[in-house]
Motif scaffolding. Structure first.
Motif, PDB file in Angstrom:
ATOM      1  N   ILE A  70       0.840  -1.189   0.000  1.00 13.36           N
ATOM      2  CA  ILE A  70       0.000   0.000   0.000  1.00 13.36           C
ATOM      3  C   ILE A  70       0.880   1.245   0.000  1.00 13.36           C
ATOM      4  N   VAL A  71       0.475   2.265  -0.743  1.00 14.73           N
ATOM      5  CA  VAL A  71       1.231   3.513  -0.799  1.00 14.73           C
ATOM      6  C   VAL A  71       0.314   4.699  -0.508  1.00 14.73           C
ATOM      7  N   VAL A  72       0.901   5.726   0.089  1.00  8.42           N
ATOM      8  CA  VAL A  72       0.197   6.990   0.309  1.00  8.42           C
ATOM      9  C   VAL A  72       0.453   7.853  -0.910  1.00  8.42           C
ATOM     10  N   GLY A  73      -0.605   8.265  -1.606  1.00 15.13           N
ATOM     11  CA  GLY A  73      -0.463   9.024  -2.835  1.00 15.13           C
ATOM     12  C   GLY A  73       0.110  10.410  -2.622  1.00 15.13           C
ATOM     13  N   LYS A  74       0.396  11.095  -3.721  1.00 12.28           N
ATOM     14  CA  LYS A  74       1.007  12.426  -3.625  1.00 12.28           C
ATOM     15  C   LYS A  74       0.096  13.428  -2.935  1.00 12.28           C
ATOM     16  N   ASP A  75      -1.222  13.162  -2.924  1.00 12.08           N
ATOM     17  CA  ASP A  75      -2.158  14.043  -2.236  1.00 12.08           C
ATOM     18  C   ASP A  75      -2.365  13.636  -0.780  1.00 12.08           C
ATOM     19  N   GLY A  76      -1.620  12.627  -0.324  1.00  4.64           N
ATOM     20  CA  GLY A  76      -1.695  12.203   1.063  1.00  4.64           C
ATOM     21  C   GLY A  76      -2.784  11.187   1.366  1.00  4.64           C
ATOM     22  N   THR A  77      -3.523  10.753   0.331  1.00  3.92           N
ATOM     23  CA  THR A  77      -4.607   9.795   0.556  1.00  3.92           C
ATOM     24  C   THR A  77      -4.176   8.384   0.156  1.00  3.92           C
ATOM     25  N   TYR A  78      -4.945   7.400   0.617  1.00  3.70           N
ATOM     26  CA  TYR A  78      -4.660   6.005   0.305  1.00  3.70           C
ATOM     27  C   TYR A  78      -5.955   5.227   0.425  1.00  3.70           C
ATOM     28  N   ASP A  79      -5.924   3.977  -0.013  1.00  6.41           N
ATOM     29  CA  ASP A  79      -7.144   3.171   0.056  1.00  6.41           C
ATOM     30  C   ASP A  79      -6.825   1.764   0.536  1.00  6.41           C
ATOM     31  N   ILE A  80      -7.854   1.105   1.020  1.00  8.35           N
ATOM     32  CA  ILE A  80      -7.704  -0.254   1.535  1.00  8.35           C
ATOM     33  C   ILE A  80      -8.909  -1.076   1.091  1.00  8.35           C
ATOM     34  N   ASP A  81      -8.677  -2.335   0.772  1.00  6.24           N
ATOM     35  CA  ASP A  81      -9.750  -3.244   0.363  1.00  6.24           C
ATOM     36  C   ASP A  81     -10.124  -4.155   1.537  1.00  6.24           C
ATOM     37  N   VAL A  82     -11.409  -4.184   1.841  1.00  9.60           N
ATOM     38  CA  VAL A  82     -11.917  -5.076   2.879  1.00  9.60           C
ATOM     39  C   VAL A  82     -13.053  -5.891   2.275  1.00  9.60           C
ATOM     40  N   GLY A  83     -12.801  -7.154   2.026  1.00 10.80           N
ATOM     41  CA  GLY A  83     -13.818  -8.007   1.420  1.00 10.80           C
ATOM     42  C   GLY A  83     -14.901  -8.403   2.416  1.00 10.80           C
ATOM     43  N   ILE A  84     -16.149  -8.383   1.954  1.00  7.95           N
ATOM     44  CA  ILE A  84     -17.270  -8.898   2.751  1.00  7.95           C
ATOM     45  C   ILE A  84     -17.618 -10.258   2.166  1.00  7.95           C
ATOM     46  N   TRP A  85     -17.352 -11.311   2.938  1.00  5.31           N
ATOM     47  CA  TRP A  85     -17.468 -12.683   2.461  1.00  5.31           C
ATOM     48  C   TRP A  85     -18.701 -13.360   3.046  1.00  5.31           C
ATOM     49  N   PHE A  86     -19.570 -13.817   2.161  1.00  4.74           N
ATOM     50  CA  PHE A  86     -20.751 -14.555   2.590  1.00  4.74           C
ATOM     51  C   PHE A  86     -20.453 -16.050   2.509  1.00  4.74           C
ATOM     52  N   LEU A  87     -20.774 -16.751   3.572  1.00  4.53           N
ATOM     53  CA  LEU A  87     -20.418 -18.163   3.692  1.00  4.53           C
ATOM     54  C   LEU A  87     -21.475 -19.079   3.095  1.00  4.53           C
ATOM     55  N   ARG A  88     -22.563 -18.486   2.639  1.00  5.66           N
ATOM     56  CA  ARG A  88     -23.595 -19.212   1.921  1.00  5.66           C
ATOM     57  C   ARG A  88     -23.941 -18.437   0.661  1.00  5.66           C
ATOM     58  N   GLU A  89     -24.409 -19.132  -0.370  1.00  6.90           N
ATOM     59  CA  GLU A  89     -24.817 -18.428  -1.581  1.00  6.90           C
ATOM     60  C   GLU A  89     -26.007 -17.530  -1.240  1.00  6.90           C
ATOM     61  N   PRO A  90     -25.877 -16.225  -1.438  1.00  3.46           N
ATOM     62  CA  PRO A  90     -26.911 -15.294  -0.957  1.00  3.46           C
ATOM     63  C   PRO A  90     -28.275 -15.438  -1.629  1.00  3.46           C
ATOM     64  N   ASN A  91     -28.325 -15.903  -2.881  1.00  4.75           N
ATOM     65  CA  ASN A  91     -29.586 -15.962  -3.626  1.00  4.75           C
ATOM     66  C   ASN A  91     -30.218 -14.581  -3.781  1.00  4.75           C
ATOM     67  N   LEU A  92     -29.376 -13.579  -3.756  1.00  9.00           N
ATOM     68  CA  LEU A  92     -29.770 -12.205  -4.021  1.00  9.00           C
ATOM     69  C   LEU A  92     -28.813 -11.638  -5.059  1.00  9.00           C
ATOM     70  N   THR A  93     -29.243 -10.671  -5.817  1.00  6.49           N
ATOM     71  CA  THR A  93     -28.348 -10.074  -6.803  1.00  6.49           C
ATOM     72  C   THR A  93     -27.288  -9.244  -6.092  1.00  6.49           C
ATOM     73  N   PRO A  94     -26.114  -9.086  -6.700  1.00  5.17           N
ATOM     74  CA  PRO A  94     -25.083  -8.229  -6.089  1.00  5.17           C
ATOM     75  C   PRO A  94     -25.591  -6.815  -5.822  1.00  5.17           C
ATOM     76  N   ALA A  95     -26.405  -6.292  -6.742  1.00  2.10           N
ATOM     77  CA  ALA A  95     -26.937  -4.935  -6.558  1.00  2.10           C
ATOM     78  C   ALA A  95     -27.794  -4.839  -5.307  1.00  2.10           C
ATOM     79  N   THR A  96     -28.614  -5.853  -5.068  1.00  4.75           N
ATOM     80  CA  THR A  96     -29.467  -5.858  -3.880  1.00  4.75           C
ATOM     81  C   THR A  96     -28.634  -5.904  -2.604  1.00  4.75           C
ATOM     82  N   ILE A  97     -27.580  -6.726  -2.617  1.00  2.00           N
ATOM     83  CA  ILE A  97     -26.716  -6.830  -1.441  1.00  2.00           C
ATOM     84  C   ILE A  97     -25.997  -5.509  -1.183  1.00  2.00           C
TER      85      ILE A  97
END
Length: 295
Positions: A70-97
């Motif tokens: 991970i790097v801090v950009g020239k504007d001083g900002t940065y980002d991080i990825d945090v996955g939300i993992w469902f342990l069962r098939e949701p049977n809902l569309t990604p948009a709905t979730i």
């Protein structure tokens, strides 16, 4: 680009190490991220556990933070990825979730949220943002599925992290080289290849050297030859897709030109016998963050 007959220029290794530290997260930034993760997780738990089809889930930090790139950009900002993992098939569309997650976190930050094709972005104004992609993987699934705008796609983000973990084992310089490339790419005005693509190319073309400036130059030169031959960057983990698909032909040409210029400029820098002149050229490449507080 000509191959230099020798690498007899002045050593600027200490400056590169200072630069790597300057573009890395400080302990305070890491502490703030940790608190943010706890707060986000609490809100998600409070909301999603009340929904029958979404109550079985976990969150997991992934991407560049997990890989140490991970790097801090020239504007001083940065980002991080945090996955939300469902342990069962949701049977809902990604948009709905995503709508449910949006409601769970609505008003959580002053910066608000943005719904993107592959994630929900939570913005912490003027500091960082947290990308929340959604996945599901059951015991019968070989690979996880990522929720995009309108469908579930096979992917393996944790597999990519594990791939890089093996590649970087015993190679701390490789991690620094990846960070230098990512900072350079992030500072450009036009769209550039993703951090994943940069990581793959840098890893595949890594040329070790006792000096970071020379290792970076040699890796850049090797990377340029690969990209000039083919614009493809194949993901080493499922679904083994081309990571350059997100760019238009004009954006690919722009990147190739910038990469060539990077190699040529870096070559000039490593040949300089005067430290201030060498640092001046590297500052042209990386910006003021490279030379801050030196002269």
């Amino acid at each position: 680009m000509r191959n230099p007959k020798s690498h007899n220029g002045v050593k600027v290794q200490s400056q590169f190490l200072k630069f790597e530290k300057a573009i890395s997260l400080t302990p305070l930034k890491k502490e703030r991220l940790s608190k943010s993760m706890l707060a986000l997780n609490a809100k998600l738990n409070n909301y999603l556990t009340k929904i029958d089809k979404l109550c079985y889930f976990s969150t997991q930090v992934q991407g560049s933070f997990k890989m140490g790139t991970i790097v801090v950009g020239k504007d001083g900002t940065y980002d991080i990825d945090v996955g939300i993992w469902f342990l069962r098939e949701p049977n809902l569309t990604p948009a709905t979730i995503k709508n449910h997650i949006y409601r769970a976190l609505e008003g959580h930050t002053l910066g608000g949220m943005i719904k993107k094709d592959k994630c929900l972005r939570v913005i912490y104004a003027s500091e960082y943002h947290v990308d929340l992609p959604i996945y599901y993987k059951t015991k019968k699934d070989k690979y996880p599925f990522l929720g995009t705008k309108d469908r579930w796609l096979p992917t393996d983000p944790l597999g990519f992290c594990n791939w890089f973990k093996k590649e970087k084992a015993g190679k701390p310089q490789l991690v620094r080289i990846v960070k230098y490339f990512k900072f350079w790419a992030n500072s450009k005005s036009q769209k550039m290849p993703s951090g994943m693509a940069i990581t793959v190319w840098a890893t595949e073309n890594y040329v070790p050297h006792e000096r970071d400036d020379i290792a970076f130059y040699e890796t850049t030169k090797a990377m340029y030859k690969q990209v000039d031959k083919s614009f493809e960057c194949i993901n080493p983990t499922p679904p083994n897709d081309d990571l350059m698909d997100r760019l238009s032909i004009n954006q690919k040409i722009y990147f190739l030109g910038k990469l060539r210029n990077l190699a040529e400029t870096a070559e000039r820098a490593i040949k300089k016998m005067d430290e201030q002149e060498a640092i001046h050229i590297w500052t042209m490449i990386f910006g003021k963050r490279f030379s801050k507080n030196n002269f």
